[in-house]
Enzyme design. Structure first.
Site: not given
Ligand code: TEU
Ligand code: CA
Length: 557
Positions: A98, A200, A257, A330-331
């Site tokens: 990542d 990310d 992403e 994971h989000d």
């Molecule tokens: O997520 C980025 C993000 O833009 C958000 O929309 C995400 O959905 C966030 O979790 C809102 O709840 C990335 C990663 O996938 C996430 O796990 C990290 O917390 C974030 O970047 C910061 O690095």
């Protein structure tokens, strides 16, 4: 579209902390992943994306990196990582890390040096503004709540920017030195034999400068970052430079992403010479999310809404590049708990949803546990929640006037913990994930839903995914599954999700997303039933009789 080595692969995301714990400390680790490589090979996946395992205080579960050149001891050692890369290679598998470079941790050496001397070299690695406490440089709201500005420790007259948590200070990409440091690190990892990266939160690296307020969209007087990001043009210069200096010379696979890209930008992101190899489709994950917050967001998508999202993306991408398709990560909530209405949730619909997503044109990404149909977990109090994002969502719901229980119920569906509960390996203690105390409570349904059981049952969700993956590799159909055009079929028929894949062969994907059976007119004669989630599809001439929740892939003439 130029053909690439990764086009015919299937990818799988591992959330290391929750995958498999090899040493009983309750935290999943690299030796744990290593010991499950053969399991993943049996499933059939080729590309493994590991959520962050770098040295980190884990304020945001590793998305806050304090040393980009070190493995966090909780996850293992550099030697473990090198072994994993080598063992994966032996099995024709590729490891992705990542790449978290919009921000680092406040415990990173760069930020510590910036605190010591904000006007020196490292001060310019971050966004630091001269401003007294209580006076904000601008009104942007962080993704995890509150202002993006935080007083710089030891400097009451200065503030630094963090678009995520305050322990995640944003790196200043306008500074050439920052970019060179990032590229150096990427090349260092790629030289170790890494397959590439998942990238990310990358759209956040370009800020609209000079700083200014945007219209506020909540009672807190702050503005969400969307408008600012839409205004901040020029990100392509950074991304193009990064690709030229790192990914392209290594032929690395990268998946970004990326949110909110405009139609005319798709080519720049994932076209033949794009910044990235691929990017995720977030059309359906963002559907129904409210600007007010999680509490006001839609908790499930109907089959019609889901269908509209997937076809919208397929039409936008066309042959420009290869999108990456997911039902969860994971989000996000577990896909089966989000895209299937609760009254329809069962093994048949889990397979149907998985099949519909998997057979789309694009690179399929599975998320750990998806292959056994893992579901959202249950939570009875906010104290049990680890996720910093959900804690903020809960606070926002309380501020909006909801009672405690009501607020919990309104946001728990979106808790990131849902996807982060430990992997369910068997029905023994802690689902076989750890011999110690798991860092996050297991989903209590592991007695029924677990890998060991599904490996024994021929018609399990696991074996269904295994068949889908095998079809993607089947020499006879591979070209069509990978490159065939995706053409919606009977798009207007309610609760039917159907499409053709037209390549050397023609495939028809039919999903009857309702409990009632139905008849479907076919576009041609059926040569073979390749996949069937219920076994026993009835085809009579040019008509298919589908049972409730039936999903089939047909080879048609
Ligand atoms: O997520 C980025 C993000 O833009 C958000 O929309 C995400 O959905 C966030 O979790 C809102 O709840 C990335 C990663 O996938 C996430 O796990 C990290 O917390 C974030 O970047 C910061 O690095
Ligand atoms: Ca461990």
């Amino acid at each position: 579209m130029k053909k690439q080595w990764w086009h015919d692969k299937t990818a799988y995301q591992i959330y290391p902390k929750s995958f498999f714990d090899s040493n009983g400390d309750g935290i999943g680790d690299l030796p744990g992943i290593l010991s499950k490589l053969d399991y993943l090979k049996e499933l059939g996946v080729d590309i493994l994306w590991l959520s962050p395992i770098y040295q980190s205080p884990l304020a945001d579960q590793g998305y806050d990196i304090s040393d980009y050149y070190a493995i966090d001891p909780r996850f293992g050692t550099m030697e473990d990582m090198e072994t994993l890369i080598a063992e994966a290679k032996k099995r024709d598998m590729y490891i992705l890390m990542d790449l978290v470079v919009n921000h680092c941790s406040d415990e990173h050496e760069w930020f510590q040096k910036a605190i010591q001397d904000p006007d020196g070299e490292y001060g310019n690695f971050f966004y630091i503004e001269d401003r007294k406490e209580g006076e904000l440089p601008c009104n942007w709201r962080s993704y995890f709540g509150g202002s993006v500005w935080e007083p710089l420790p030891g400097h009451p007259d200065k503030q630094y920017m963090h678009v995520f948590h305050k322990k995640q200070p944003d790196l200043n990409w306008e500074n050439e030195q920052v970019r060179q440091e990032v590229y150096k690190n990427i090349n260092w990892w790629l030289d170790k034999g890494l397959g590439g990266f998942r990238i990310d939160a990358i759209i956040n690296i370009k800020k609209k400068l000079p700083l200014r307020d945007y219209p506020s969209d909540r009672a807190d007087g702050l503005s969400s970052l969307g408008d600012m990001l839409a205004d901040a043009t020029g990100i392509g210069e950074f991304l193009g430079e990064m690709a030229r200096e790192t990914f392209h010379p290594h032929e690395a696979f990268t998946v970004g992403e990326v949110f909110n890209e405009k139609d005319e930008e798709i080519k720049d992101f994932i076209g033949d010479d794009g910044y990235f190899s691929s990017m995720f489709d977030f059309c359906e994950t963002s559907f129904g999310k409210s600007a007010k917050g999680a509490y006001a967001s839609q908790q499930h998508l109907t089959p019609e809404e889901y269908k509209a999202c997937i076809f919208k993306t397929q039409k936008r991408i066309g042959d420009i590049g290869m999108i990456s398709n997911i039902i969860e990560n994971h989000d996000e909530p577990r896909g089966v708990s989000h895209y299937i209405l609760p009254e329809d949730l069962c093994d048949a619909t889990k397979k149907l949803l998985g099949g519909v997503n998997f057979m789309l044109r694009g690179l399929p990404f599975l998320y750990q546990g998806q292959e056994i149909g893992m579901e959202n977990t249950t939570v009875s109090s906010i104290e049990e929640v680890d996720d910093i994002s959900m804690r903020n969502d809960y606070a926002v719901a309380l501020e909006a006037g909801l009672g405690e229980e009501e607020a919990l119920q309104a946001v728990v569906h979106f808790s990131r913990d849902n996807a982060r509960t430990p992997m369910q390996w068997n029905d023994g203690e802690n689902a076989g994930f750890t011999t110690g105390k798991p860092w996050l409570a297991l989903n209590p349904n592991y007695k029924e839903i677990n890998v060991e059981r599904q490996l024994q049952e021929p018609d399990s969700v696991f074996h269904f995914y295994q068949k889908l993956i095998a079809l993607r590799k089947n020499p006879e159909y591979k070209e069509t599954v990978v490159y065939g055009e995706c053409v919606p079929y009977l798009e207007e028929v309610e609760n039917l999700i159907a499409y053709l894949r037209k390549g050397e062969k023609t495939l028809l994907v039919l999903a009857n997303f309702q409990k009632e059976p139905r008849k479907v007119e076919l576009p041609g004669e059926v040569k073979e039933v390749l996949i069937d989630n219920l076994d026993g599809a009835v085809i009579e001439g040019k008509t298919a009789e589908l049972k409730g929740y039936q999903f089939v892939v047909l080879a048609v003439r």
